[in-house]
Design an enzyme around this catalytic site. Structure first.
Site, PDB file in Angstrom:
ATOM      1  N   CYS A  64      45.368  18.495  33.044  1.00 40.60           N
ATOM      2  CA  CYS A  64      44.336  19.252  32.333  1.00 40.60           C
ATOM      3  C   CYS A  64      43.430  18.291  31.547  1.00 40.60           C
ATOM      4  CB  CYS A  64      45.005  20.244  31.383  1.00 40.60           C
ATOM      5  SG  CYS A  64      43.814  21.254  30.494  1.00 40.60           S
ATOM      6  N   CYS A  68      44.851  18.910  23.878  1.00 42.35           N
ATOM      7  CA  CYS A  68      45.760  19.639  22.972  1.00 42.35           C
ATOM      8  C   CYS A  68      46.991  18.759  22.674  1.00 42.35           C
ATOM      9  CB  CYS A  68      46.176  20.958  23.605  1.00 42.35           C
ATOM     10  SG  CYS A  68      44.768  21.891  24.243  1.00 42.35           S
ATOM     11  N   CYS A  71      50.539  19.464  24.107  1.00 43.28           N
ATOM     12  CA  CYS A  71      50.742  19.968  25.466  1.00 43.28           C
ATOM     13  C   CYS A  71      51.155  18.921  26.504  1.00 43.28           C
ATOM     14  CB  CYS A  71      49.467  20.663  25.939  1.00 43.28           C
ATOM     15  SG  CYS A  71      49.728  21.487  27.526  1.00 43.28           S
ATOM     16  N   CYS A 108      53.574  36.637  33.698  1.00 43.40           N
ATOM     17  CA  CYS A 108      52.457  35.923  33.078  1.00 43.40           C
ATOM     18  C   CYS A 108      52.207  34.607  33.801  1.00 43.40           C
ATOM     19  CB  CYS A 108      52.793  35.684  31.603  1.00 43.40           C
ATOM     20  SG  CYS A 108      51.492  34.782  30.761  1.00 43.40           S
ATOM     21  N   CYS A 139      49.789  39.385  33.494  1.00 45.38           N
ATOM     22  CA  CYS A 139      49.156  38.646  32.400  1.00 45.38           C
ATOM     23  C   CYS A 139      48.729  37.291  32.962  1.00 45.38           C
ATOM     24  CB  CYS A 139      50.165  38.451  31.265  1.00 45.38           C
ATOM     25  SG  CYS A 139      49.497  37.471  29.895  1.00 45.38           S
ATOM     26  N   CYS A 199      46.414  39.058  24.345  1.00 42.56           N
ATOM     27  CA  CYS A 199      47.634  38.385  23.896  1.00 42.56           C
ATOM     28  C   CYS A 199      47.159  37.120  23.206  1.00 42.56           C
ATOM     29  CB  CYS A 199      48.511  38.063  25.099  1.00 42.56           C
ATOM     30  SG  CYS A 199      49.923  37.015  24.671  1.00 42.56           S
ATOM     31  N   ARG A 271      55.799  38.256  19.666  1.00 41.64           N
ATOM     32  CA  ARG A 271      56.699  37.609  20.639  1.00 41.64           C
ATOM     33  C   ARG A 271      57.278  36.304  20.113  1.00 41.64           C
ATOM     34  NH1 ARG A 271      53.596  37.431  24.949  1.00 41.64           N
ATOM     35  NH2 ARG A 271      54.218  39.587  25.283  1.00 41.64           N
TER      36      ARG A 271
HETATM   37  N1  SAM Z   1      45.229  26.005  29.666  1.00 40.06           N
HETATM   38  C1  SAM Z   1      45.211  27.308  29.144  1.00 40.06           C
HETATM   39  C2  SAM Z   1      44.908  27.335  27.662  1.00 40.06           C
HETATM   40  O1  SAM Z   1      45.236  26.391  26.955  1.00 40.06           O
HETATM   41  O2  SAM Z   1      44.331  28.327  27.212  1.00 40.06           O
HETATM   42  C3  SAM Z   1      46.468  28.107  29.413  1.00 40.06           C
HETATM   43  C4  SAM Z   1      47.829  27.457  29.363  1.00 40.06           C
HETATM   44  S1  SAM Z   1      48.351  26.814  27.789  1.00 40.06           S
HETATM   45  C5  SAM Z   1      49.771  25.859  28.243  1.00 40.06           C
HETATM   46  C6  SAM Z   1      48.953  28.238  26.919  1.00 40.06           C
HETATM   47  C7  SAM Z   1      49.481  28.042  25.531  1.00 40.06           C
HETATM   48  O3  SAM Z   1      50.768  27.469  25.557  1.00 40.06           O
HETATM   49  C8  SAM Z   1      48.720  27.148  24.571  1.00 40.06           C
HETATM   50  O4  SAM Z   1      47.626  27.780  24.003  1.00 40.06           O
HETATM   51  C9  SAM Z   1      49.755  26.856  23.514  1.00 40.06           C
HETATM   52  O5  SAM Z   1      49.662  27.785  22.463  1.00 40.06           O
HETATM   53  C10 SAM Z   1      51.085  27.013  24.266  1.00 40.06           C
HETATM   54  N2  SAM Z   1      51.798  25.717  24.361  1.00 40.06           N
HETATM   55  C11 SAM Z   1      51.481  24.688  25.159  1.00 40.06           C
HETATM   56  N3  SAM Z   1      52.319  23.650  24.985  1.00 40.06           N
HETATM   57  C12 SAM Z   1      53.211  24.040  24.036  1.00 40.06           C
HETATM   58  C13 SAM Z   1      54.316  23.392  23.414  1.00 40.06           C
HETATM   59  N4  SAM Z   1      54.667  22.144  23.702  1.00 40.06           N
HETATM   60  N5  SAM Z   1      55.011  24.092  22.482  1.00 40.06           N
HETATM   61  C14 SAM Z   1      54.643  25.361  22.170  1.00 40.06           C
HETATM   62  N6  SAM Z   1      53.608  26.006  22.721  1.00 40.06           N
HETATM   63  C15 SAM Z   1      52.885  25.360  23.633  1.00 40.06           C
HETATM   64  C1  DTB Z   2      52.235  31.334  24.816  1.00 47.11           C
HETATM   65  O1  DTB Z   2      51.789  31.620  23.679  1.00 47.11           O
HETATM   66  N1  DTB Z   2      53.291  30.568  25.063  1.00 47.11           N
HETATM   67  C2  DTB Z   2      53.500  30.405  26.478  1.00 47.11           C
HETATM   68  C3  DTB Z   2      52.423  31.332  27.091  1.00 47.11           C
HETATM   69  N2  DTB Z   2      51.691  31.751  25.933  1.00 47.11           N
HETATM   70  C4  DTB Z   2      51.576  30.852  28.163  1.00 47.11           C
HETATM   71  C5  DTB Z   2      53.470  28.983  26.945  1.00 47.11           C
HETATM   72  C6  DTB Z   2      54.437  28.087  26.224  1.00 47.11           C
HETATM   73  C7  DTB Z   2      54.347  26.746  26.853  1.00 47.11           C
HETATM   74  C8  DTB Z   2      55.387  25.806  26.345  1.00 47.11           C
HETATM   75  C9  DTB Z   2      55.263  24.469  26.959  1.00 47.11           C
HETATM   76  C10 DTB Z   2      55.478  24.438  28.445  1.00 47.11           C
HETATM   77  O2  DTB Z   2      56.469  25.003  28.953  1.00 47.11           O
HETATM   78  O3  DTB Z   2      54.685  23.787  29.150  1.00 47.11           O
HETATM   79 FE1  SF4 Z   3      45.204  22.184  28.935  1.00 44.53          FE
HETATM   80 FE2  SF4 Z   3      47.576  22.330  27.812  1.00 44.53          FE
HETATM   81 FE3  SF4 Z   3      45.396  22.524  26.321  1.00 44.53          FE
HETATM   82 FE4  SF4 Z   3      46.031  24.537  28.038  1.00 44.53          FE
HETATM   83  S1  SF4 Z   3      47.190  23.885  26.243  1.00 44.53           S
HETATM   84  S2  SF4 Z   3      44.026  23.590  27.699  1.00 44.53           S
HETATM   85  S3  SF4 Z   3      46.967  23.329  29.696  1.00 44.53           S
HETATM   86  S4  SF4 Z   3      46.047  20.703  27.489  1.00 44.53           S
END
Ligand code: SAM
Ligand code: DTB
Ligand code: SF4
Length: 329
Positions: A64, A68, A71, A108, A139, A199, A271
């Site tokens: 990506c 973030c 992430c 989802c 979702c 959500c 949640r």
């Molecule tokens: N790329 C899209 C976005 O960011 O909107 C969708 C996928 S993203 C992985 C969805 C959500 O997962 C993020 O907004 C974040 O709140 C959560 N998330 C990602 N990595 C995480 C982590 N290491 N621990 C907890 N939540 C995480």
């Molecule tokens: C949300 O708030 N938490 C979920 C879902 N929406 C998409 C994602 C959590 C991701 C945790 C890190 C991972 O497994 O990559």
């Molecule tokens: Fe990309 Fe992860 Fe950020 Fe979603 S949360 S925009 S997958 S870097």
């Protein structure tokens, strides 16, 4: 028992003018008083022994362009994650079928995109239709959307769209620099206007102050309409991400965050999201007492671990909780 959308929009109970000071006062309550207030609100709108379960699938993994800091899927950090292109519809349907067989009611689908292209939307629209055919709620979380993309997803039958605010507006720049808070609010508005249920939640345990948790909850509760679903994620620390090594959050402060979310957004599904593998059964039980009434169910979140379904089934059984049927919000 859940409130109808009309009820949510019209009832004065559903405030969207929360002031920081009021939210601060809630956080400052003695723990038992806070949890009691949250549970009292909870019972007005929900059966306290029912839990909604959603299963996640990463339909496009890693690489990506966003930064973030939490992430594992950002292409900017070396987390050792294997990238995967958009999955074929058959694979998605197979995973959705397996989730349904295990008792999940909502599926989802998440993609590591900054924003999908219109041709991506055509492909994911097919997935929505196919998953719906199985009788599951749908979702998606795909990043930023345009107005026309939200309309296309609605037309395909999408029930929910997940797009998180993540943290307070003040702390946000320390976590993400490649898109703004305002960008996120705009996508949320398009989703709402298209008639897709929202959500929207955030992440705690990212080294933020309590004031940032207050700021996040204030933003969520003061959206024009409360999100139907509010995921509270506890940071899953992943090696290679900038937030690896962040100071861990006091578990009772996490429970407080859940309780305040419940009080501010009384008819929303709160949640208990990422981070459950680091929580004891007792801590999860406290979160349910504080008003959490939904979890991600299944061995995997998007790329990281989640508790085994069998462990969750045992936990629900020990607590006398049953899975909510779709439509109960
Ligand atoms: N790329 C899209 C976005 O960011 O909107 C969708 C996928 S993203 C992985 C969805 C959500 O997962 C993020 O907004 C974040 O709140 C959560 N998330 C990602 N990595 C995480 C982590 N290491 N621990 C907890 N939540 C995480
Ligand atoms: C949300 O708030 N938490 C979920 C879902 N929406 C998409 C994602 C959590 C991701 C945790 C890190 C991972 O497994 O990559
Ligand atoms: Fe990309 Fe992860 Fe950020 Fe979603 S949360 S925009 S997958 S870097």
């Amino acid at each position: 028992m859940a409130a109808s959308p009309e009820h949510m929009a019209n009832d004065a109970l559903f405030r969207n003018d929360w002031q920081r000071e009021e939210i601060r006062e809630l956080f400052n309550l003695p723990f038992v008083d806070l949890v009691f207030r949250a549970q009292t609100q909870h019972r007005r709108f929900f059966d306290p022994n029912e839990i909604q379960v959603s299963t996640l699938l990463s339909i496009k993994t890693g690489g990506c362009p966003e930064d973030c800091a939490y992430c594992p899927q950002s292409g900017r950090y070396d987390t050792g994650l294997e990238r995967e292109r958009l999955l074929p519809v058959e694979k998605v349907v197979e995973a959705a079928g397996a989730a349904k067989a295990k008792g999940s009611t909502r599926f989802c689908m998440g993609a590591a995109w900054r924003a999908p292209k219109d041709r991506d939307i055509e492909q994911v629209a097919e997935m929505v239709a196919a998953v719906k055919e199985l009788g599951l709620e749908t979702c998606m979380t795909l990043g930023m959307l345009t107005k026309s993309q939200t309309m296309r997803l609605k037309q395909a039958g999408l029930d929910y769209y997940n797009h998180n605010l993540d943290t307070s507006p003040e702390y946000y720049p320390q976590i993400i620099s490649t898109r703004t808070y305002r960008d996120r609010l705009e996508t949320l508005r398009y989703v709402r206007e298209a008639g897709i249920a929202v959500c929207c939640g955030g992440i705690v345990g990212m080294g933020e102050e309590r004031e940032d948790r207050i700021g996040l909850l204030q933003e969520l509760a003061n959206l024009p309409k409360h999100p139907e679903s509010v995921p509270i994620n506890l940071l899953v620390q992943v090696e290679g991400t900038p937030l690896q090594g962040a100071e861990s959050l006091d578990p009772l402060e996490f429970v407080r965050t859940v309780a305040v979310a419940r009080i501010l957004m009384p008819a929303s599904r709160v949640r208990l999201s990422a981070g459950r593998t680091d929580m004891s059964d007792e801590m999860q039980a406290l979160c349910f007492l504080a008003g959490a009434n939904s979890v991600f169910y299944g061995e995997k979140l998007l790329t990281t671990e989640n508790p085994e379904s069998s462990a969750d089934q045992r936990l629900f059984e020990r607590l006398g909780m049953t899975v909510a049927t779709p439509g109960s919000q």
